[in-house]
Design a protein around this motif. Structure first.
Motif, short mmCIF file in Angstrom:
data_model
loop_
_atom_site.label_atom_id
_atom_site.label_comp_id
_atom_site.label_asym_id
_atom_site.label_seq_id
_atom_site.Cartn_x
_atom_site.Cartn_y
_atom_site.Cartn_z
N UNK A 172 0.82 -1.22 0.00
CA UNK A 172 0.00 0.00 0.00
C UNK A 172 0.85 1.27 0.00
N UNK A 173 2.00 1.21 0.65
CA UNK A 173 2.86 2.40 0.75
C UNK A 173 4.30 1.95 0.84
N UNK A 174 5.20 2.92 0.66
CA UNK A 174 6.62 2.60 0.75
C UNK A 174 7.01 2.17 2.16
N UNK A 175 6.34 2.72 3.15
CA UNK A 175 6.64 2.32 4.53
C UNK A 175 6.31 0.86 4.77
N UNK A 176 5.27 0.38 4.08
CA UNK A 176 4.88 -1.03 4.25
C UNK A 176 5.94 -1.98 3.70
N UNK A 177 6.75 -1.49 2.74
CA UNK A 177 7.78 -2.35 2.16
C UNK A 177 9.03 -2.42 3.02
N UNK A 178 9.14 -1.49 3.95
CA UNK A 178 10.34 -1.47 4.80
C UNK A 178 10.43 -2.73 5.65
N UNK A 179 11.58 -3.32 5.65
CA UNK A 179 11.83 -4.47 6.50
C UNK A 179 11.58 -5.82 5.87
N UNK A 180 10.98 -5.85 4.64
CA UNK A 180 10.69 -7.14 4.01
C UNK A 180 11.98 -7.89 3.69
N UNK A 181 12.94 -7.19 3.11
CA UNK A 181 14.20 -7.85 2.76
C UNK A 181 14.90 -8.37 4.01
N UNK A 182 14.94 -7.56 5.05
CA UNK A 182 15.62 -7.99 6.29
C UNK A 182 14.90 -9.19 6.91
N UNK A 183 13.58 -9.19 6.85
CA UNK A 183 12.80 -10.30 7.40
C UNK A 183 13.13 -11.60 6.68
N UNK A 184 13.20 -11.55 5.35
CA UNK A 184 13.50 -12.76 4.58
C UNK A 184 14.95 -13.18 4.77
N UNK A 185 15.84 -12.22 4.85
CA UNK A 185 17.27 -12.52 4.97
C UNK A 185 17.59 -13.29 6.23
N UNK A 186 16.75 -13.18 7.26
CA UNK A 186 17.01 -13.89 8.50
C UNK A 186 16.67 -15.38 8.42
N UNK A 187 16.12 -15.80 7.29
CA UNK A 187 15.81 -17.22 7.10
C UNK A 187 17.11 -18.00 6.87
N UNK A 188 17.30 -19.14 7.54
CA UNK A 188 18.54 -19.92 7.38
C UNK A 188 18.83 -20.27 5.91
N UNK A 189 20.09 -20.19 5.55
CA UNK A 189 20.63 -20.58 4.25
C UNK A 189 20.31 -19.59 3.12
N UNK A 190 19.58 -18.52 3.39
CA UNK A 190 19.33 -17.51 2.35
C UNK A 190 20.60 -16.69 2.15
N UNK A 191 21.06 -16.64 0.92
CA UNK A 191 22.29 -15.91 0.61
C UNK A 191 22.01 -14.47 0.18
N UNK A 192 20.92 -14.24 -0.59
CA UNK A 192 20.64 -12.92 -1.12
C UNK A 192 19.14 -12.73 -1.28
N UNK A 193 18.65 -11.52 -1.02
CA UNK A 193 17.23 -11.18 -1.21
C UNK A 193 17.14 -10.07 -2.25
N UNK A 194 16.31 -10.27 -3.26
CA UNK A 194 16.11 -9.28 -4.33
C UNK A 194 14.63 -8.92 -4.35
N UNK A 195 14.31 -7.64 -4.03
CA UNK A 195 12.92 -7.20 -3.93
C UNK A 195 12.53 -6.33 -5.11
N UNK A 196 11.45 -6.69 -5.77
CA UNK A 196 10.84 -5.88 -6.84
C UNK A 196 9.37 -5.69 -6.45
N UNK A 197 9.10 -4.65 -5.71
CA UNK A 197 7.79 -4.44 -5.13
C UNK A 197 7.19 -3.14 -5.65
#
Length: 212
Positions: A172-197
């Motif tokens: 809905x807004x740019x603020x809503x996108x904040x933290x998505x990459x960091x949230x996913x990156x904390x998943x074990x074995x994830x090397x890189x997160x690429x967001x196109x939102x």
């Protein structure tokens, strides 16, 4: 022109030298000489045949052009994990994700082998191929999103390929996108997160699934 059609036209009867009339589709025409009558009838039927052939050719061209414009089918050829973790924005376009045409799949096949094993050769993976991590990463991400209320006001899809996570969708807004990459990156074995939102449901900045 087919031979049987020509033979049919040649069977048109001769006319006497006196004035005769021939009726074609309710229209009466007079000829003074028999050969003129035969030529007129021949020309009439030949024109009908040519018109029918032109319509047939035009119809075939329309079908051919329609087939050429149709998009080739896409498929998740390599069975890469592709999951939807949020679905609040109904108008958000569905990403293409790991789906590809057969031609694109053939282009990707060789590079996937090299990329998959390079992680193990560089001693950055315990498993012999980086793609072997993807199913477990997707399962962990599905569980973590299900247990969290974060990013609820969004529609998000995740694609997992060789420990890379691509997150695509709408917020809905740019603020809503904040933290998505960091949230996913904390998943074990994830090397890189690429967001196109995309913010809202406007034109997406990612490839979308073709209409079916």
């Amino acid at each position: 022109m087919p031979q049987d059609f020509l033979l049919t036209l040649l069977k048109v009867p001769y006319f006497s030298l006196s004035m005769r009339s021939v009726s074609l589709h309710g229209c009466t025409q007079k000829w003074e000489k028999p050969y003129l009558a035969r030529m007129e009838v021949f020309t009439y039927f030949a024109s009908l045949h040519m018109r029918a052939s032109a319509w047939s050719l035009g119809y075939c061209l329309i079908l051919a052009c329609g087939a050429a414009r149709a998009s080739p089918p896409v498929k998740n050829w390599f069975h890469d994990p592709f999951i939807q973790v949020r679905n609040r924005i109904a108008s958000c376009p569905v990403p293409l994700g790991p789906f590809a045409t057969e031609a694109e799949m053939k282009q990707q096949a060789h590079s996937r082998i090299e990329r998959g094993t390079s992680c193990w050769l560089a001693k950055q993976c315990a498993k012999p191929n980086a793609y072997m991590y993807d199913a477990d990463i997707a399962a962990d991400l599905r569980r973590r999103f299900a247990q969290s209320r974060r990013f609820a006001n969004a529609s998000l899809w995740l694609t997992v390929q060789r420990r890379f996570v691509y997150v695509e969708g709408c917020v809905r807004s740019r603020n809503a996108a904040a933290g998505i990459e960091a949230f996913i990156k904390r998943t074990p074995d994830v090397q890189l997160v690429i967001a196109n939102i995309t913010v809202g449901s406007g034109k997406p900045n990612y490839a979308v699934m073709p209409e079916r």
